[in-house]
Enzyme design. Structure first.
Site, PDB file in Angstrom:
ATOM      1  N   LYS A 292      56.846  52.867  44.428  1.00 16.81           N
ATOM      2  CA  LYS A 292      56.693  52.458  45.830  1.00 16.81           C
ATOM      3  C   LYS A 292      55.438  51.592  45.945  1.00 16.81           C
ATOM      4  O   LYS A 292      54.316  52.088  45.945  1.00 16.81           O
ATOM      5  CB  LYS A 292      56.562  53.687  46.746  1.00 16.81           C
ATOM      6  CG  LYS A 292      56.536  53.309  48.216  1.00 16.81           C
ATOM      7  CD  LYS A 292      55.313  53.921  48.877  1.00 16.81           C
ATOM      8  CE  LYS A 292      54.874  53.276  50.149  1.00 16.81           C
ATOM      9  NZ  LYS A 292      54.441  51.893  50.055  1.00 16.81           N
TER      10      LYS A 292
ATOM     11  N   GLU B 209      44.040  57.933  41.658  1.00 18.22           N
ATOM     12  CA  GLU B 209      42.956  56.945  41.523  1.00 18.22           C
ATOM     13  C   GLU B 209      42.588  56.541  42.943  1.00 18.22           C
ATOM     14  O   GLU B 209      43.320  55.801  43.587  1.00 18.22           O
ATOM     15  CB  GLU B 209      43.439  55.727  40.728  1.00 18.22           C
ATOM     16  CG  GLU B 209      43.840  56.008  39.296  1.00 18.22           C
ATOM     17  CD  GLU B 209      42.673  56.417  38.419  1.00 18.22           C
ATOM     18  OE1 GLU B 209      41.522  56.098  38.756  1.00 18.22           O
ATOM     19  OE2 GLU B 209      42.916  57.086  37.406  1.00 18.22           O
ATOM     20  N   LEU B 210      41.458  57.031  43.424  1.00 21.44           N
ATOM     21  CA  LEU B 210      41.152  56.894  44.853  1.00 21.44           C
ATOM     22  C   LEU B 210      39.975  55.940  45.096  1.00 21.44           C
ATOM     23  O   LEU B 210      39.636  55.134  44.258  1.00 21.44           O
ATOM     24  CB  LEU B 210      40.890  58.281  45.443  1.00 21.44           C
ATOM     25  CG  LEU B 210      42.003  59.306  45.159  1.00 21.44           C
ATOM     26  CD1 LEU B 210      41.663  60.670  45.728  1.00 21.44           C
ATOM     27  CD2 LEU B 210      43.350  58.830  45.694  1.00 21.44           C
TER      28      LEU B 210
ATOM     29  N   CYS C 207      38.324  48.823  43.962  1.00 20.37           N
ATOM     30  CA  CYS C 207      37.792  50.187  44.095  1.00 20.37           C
ATOM     31  C   CYS C 207      36.452  50.325  43.382  1.00 20.37           C
ATOM     32  O   CYS C 207      35.669  51.202  43.719  1.00 20.37           O
ATOM     33  CB  CYS C 207      38.797  51.175  43.543  1.00 20.37           C
ATOM     34  SG  CYS C 207      39.328  50.745  41.884  1.00 20.37           S
TER      35      CYS C 207
ATOM     36  N   GLU D 220      33.300  53.217  52.255  1.00 21.18           N
ATOM     37  CA  GLU D 220      33.777  52.136  51.389  1.00 21.18           C
ATOM     38  C   GLU D 220      33.945  50.880  52.252  1.00 21.18           C
ATOM     39  O   GLU D 220      34.545  50.933  53.328  1.00 21.18           O
ATOM     40  CB  GLU D 220      35.132  52.561  50.797  1.00 21.18           C
ATOM     41  CG  GLU D 220      35.592  51.720  49.653  1.00 21.18           C
ATOM     42  CD  GLU D 220      36.918  52.224  49.060  1.00 21.18           C
ATOM     43  OE1 GLU D 220      37.707  52.859  49.784  1.00 21.18           O
ATOM     44  OE2 GLU D 220      37.158  51.977  47.866  1.00 21.18           O
TER      45      GLU D 220
END
Ligand code: NAP
Length: 483
Positions: free
Chosen positions: A176, A251-252, A285, A383
């Site tokens: 997705k 994986e953030l 990131c 962030e």
């Protein structure tokens, strides 16, 4: 465009439209103009894709590793053959400068090559038993059907970094991609179709994230969700995974500090800080989110940084000379404006930039440097995902390390020094999954990439990356004739 956009989903070897006849508009972030629209899927298509992946699983898992790796080698070659076309599509839907897009396609392809090779190195273990009549084995097995959910900031590389190890391990996949950037994912799936991947092994459903996400999390067929995206959605998936006790690989987000010590090569530190902060318009990131510079070199460092940032060319990524493209969308732009407004209202000084740029009508923001920042400003903890860097000063190593670690994130940290002892001791104290010493480009297919703390679980890349897709089956054999 290479795809027939009325059929943008790939289920059980067929390109299909949306059952509900709903559509996703894909926009060019440099102009806000529509590129195309693709069918928007939901729970119905997701269910079918999961069924297809389930049906294809046994046969795929039973292939030899060499057979599976052959598909990956072919996909690698085809992806590189199509590098230019894929790069310009990537720039069109995501906005990054063409040269960066070319780099991303090479990076994306490198995961296909690496996991074509790693497929053949999935070794088990024989354990020396404490009883003479026992033989103990550990046999790696693919986890089963995998759902791979990817973000928009690396529309190609985040797909292959998940799909390649999954296929290599013997898993089947429901992919997705992000709504903003589904076209690169569609092209990658087309590559796998063209190399003859058996039907059902790789499926693609784009569309309503909540409906697709819920269907995935409710399904007891899906055994692993590999996700790259925000910490917010990562936490939702962790809650959802409890329902069927799925494995998760997450994986953030990150909030990378970049430390410049007194003895650093300042020209190198400046060039690398710029590369780290402004590539992909600050939307990676591991982009530097905060710079800490030693007070004795602060003036010099900031002056050099300012000169070079002022020279960066902003514009549509499709223009070869552009260094900094647009942000992905209105929300991304609004977040950047809010962080700068918040910082300046609390006393930050704008050294350069500090405002929106109209250009060809897209979501542009000028490359910006903020000085006199304090920890109370949002930008020091949230962030940013935009082309703004705050610079703070430190006097002692301990102070810099404490400031760098003062966050719930733990993805990547960078430090610049010529002193090997300092590099090693600071590296050891930094609470991050990835450390770059005089190097802001740690990402590579052969090394394990991933965060600690609220930046995620698990690793992508390296030999660790394929382990996420394996279960260890333990086998104990009693041999009859030995006591
Ligand atoms: P996001 O909003 O979390 O979205 C990521 C993906 O999750 C998209 O495909 C999104 O679909 C989907 N999604 C959203 N809500 C969902 C739900 N309820 N259930 C299932 N899926 C759902 O993140 P993003 O804005 O695309 O990406 C930026 C974030 O990714 C940043 O925080 C960045 O740091 C992080 N990132 C981390 C890494 C790493 O390696 N650690 C690498 C790249 C990016 P839609 O697009 O349809 O909303």
């Amino acid at each position: 465009m290479i795809v027939d956009t009325t059929k943008g989903m790939f289920i059980n070897g067929d390109w299909v439209g949306s059952e509900s006849d709903s559509w996703i508009e894909v926009l060019n972030p440099a102009t806000r103009e529509k590129i195309t629209e693709i069918p928007s899927g939901s729970d119905i298509e997701t269910k079918k894709a999961i069924q297809a992946a389930d049906q294809a699983f046994t046969e795929w898992a039973e292939k030899t590793a060499r057979e599976r790796s052959t598909y990956l080698y072919k996909a690698y070659n085809l992806m590189l053959e199509r590098k230019e076309k894929l790069a310009s599509l990537l720039t069109e839907e995501q906005g990054k400068p063409l040269n960066e897009a070319r780099g991303e396609i090479e990076f994306a392809a490198s995961f296909l090559l690496w996991y074509a090779e790693e497929a053949n190195r999935v070794y088990g273990e024989m354990i020396p038993a404490s009883k003479k009549n026992k033989r103990l084995w550990v046999v790696p097995k693919p986890v089963g059907v995998v759902a791979a959910i990817t973000p928009w900031n690396f529309p190609a590389a985040m797909v292959t970094r998940k799909v390649a190890p999954a296929l290599a391990a013997g898993c089947t996949v429901v992919l997705k991609p992000a709504e903003q950037t589904p076209l690169s994912a569609i092209e990658i799936v087309k590559i796998f179709e063209e190399v003859g991947l058996p039907k059902g092994v790789l499926n693609l459903v784009a569309g309503d994230p909540e409906k697709i996400g819920n269907e995935i999390m409710e399904s007891s067929t899906v055994r692993l969700v590999t996700f790259t995206g925000s910490t917010r959605v990562g936490k939702l998936l962790m809650e959802g995974a409890a329902k069927t006790v799925k494995k998760l690989s997450l994986e953030l987000g990150g909030h990378a500090p970049l430390l410049v010590f007194e003895d650093a090569d300042l020209d190198l530190a400046v060039d690398q800080a710029i590369a780290s902060k402004y590539r992909n318009c600050g939307q990676t990131c591991i982009c530097t989110n905060r710079i800490y510079v030693h007070s004795n070199v602060k003036e010099q460092f900031v002056n050099k940084l300012e000169q070079k940032v002022k020279a960066l060319q902003i514009g549509a990524g499709s223009e070869e000379t552009v260094d900094v493209g647009p942000l992905i969308n209105e929300e991304g732009l609004a977040k950047v404006k809010d962080q700068v407004q918040d910082a300046t209202s609390k006393g930050a000084e704008v050294k350069t930039g500090g405002k929106q740029w109209e250009g060809p009508g897209g979501y542009f923001y000028e490359p910006t440097i903020l000085a006199n920042v304090t920890d109370e400003m949002k930008i020091m903890s949230q962030e940013t995902f935009g082309p703004v860097v705050p610079v703070q000063v430190f006097n002692h190593e301990e102070e810099a390390v404490a400031a760098a670690n003062n966050t719930d994130y733990g993805l990547a940290a960078f430090l610049f020094t010529k002193d090997l002892d300092k590099a090693i001791t600071v590296m050891e104290k930094l609470e991050y999954g990835i450390i770059g010493i005089n190097d802001v480009f740690p990402g590579t297919a052969e090394a394990p990439f991933g965060g600690i703390k609220q930046s995620g679980l698990g690793k992508e890349g390296g030999h660790e990356g394929i382990r996420e897709f394996l279960e260890m089956k333990y086998v104990s054999v009693a041999v009859a004739d030995k006591k």
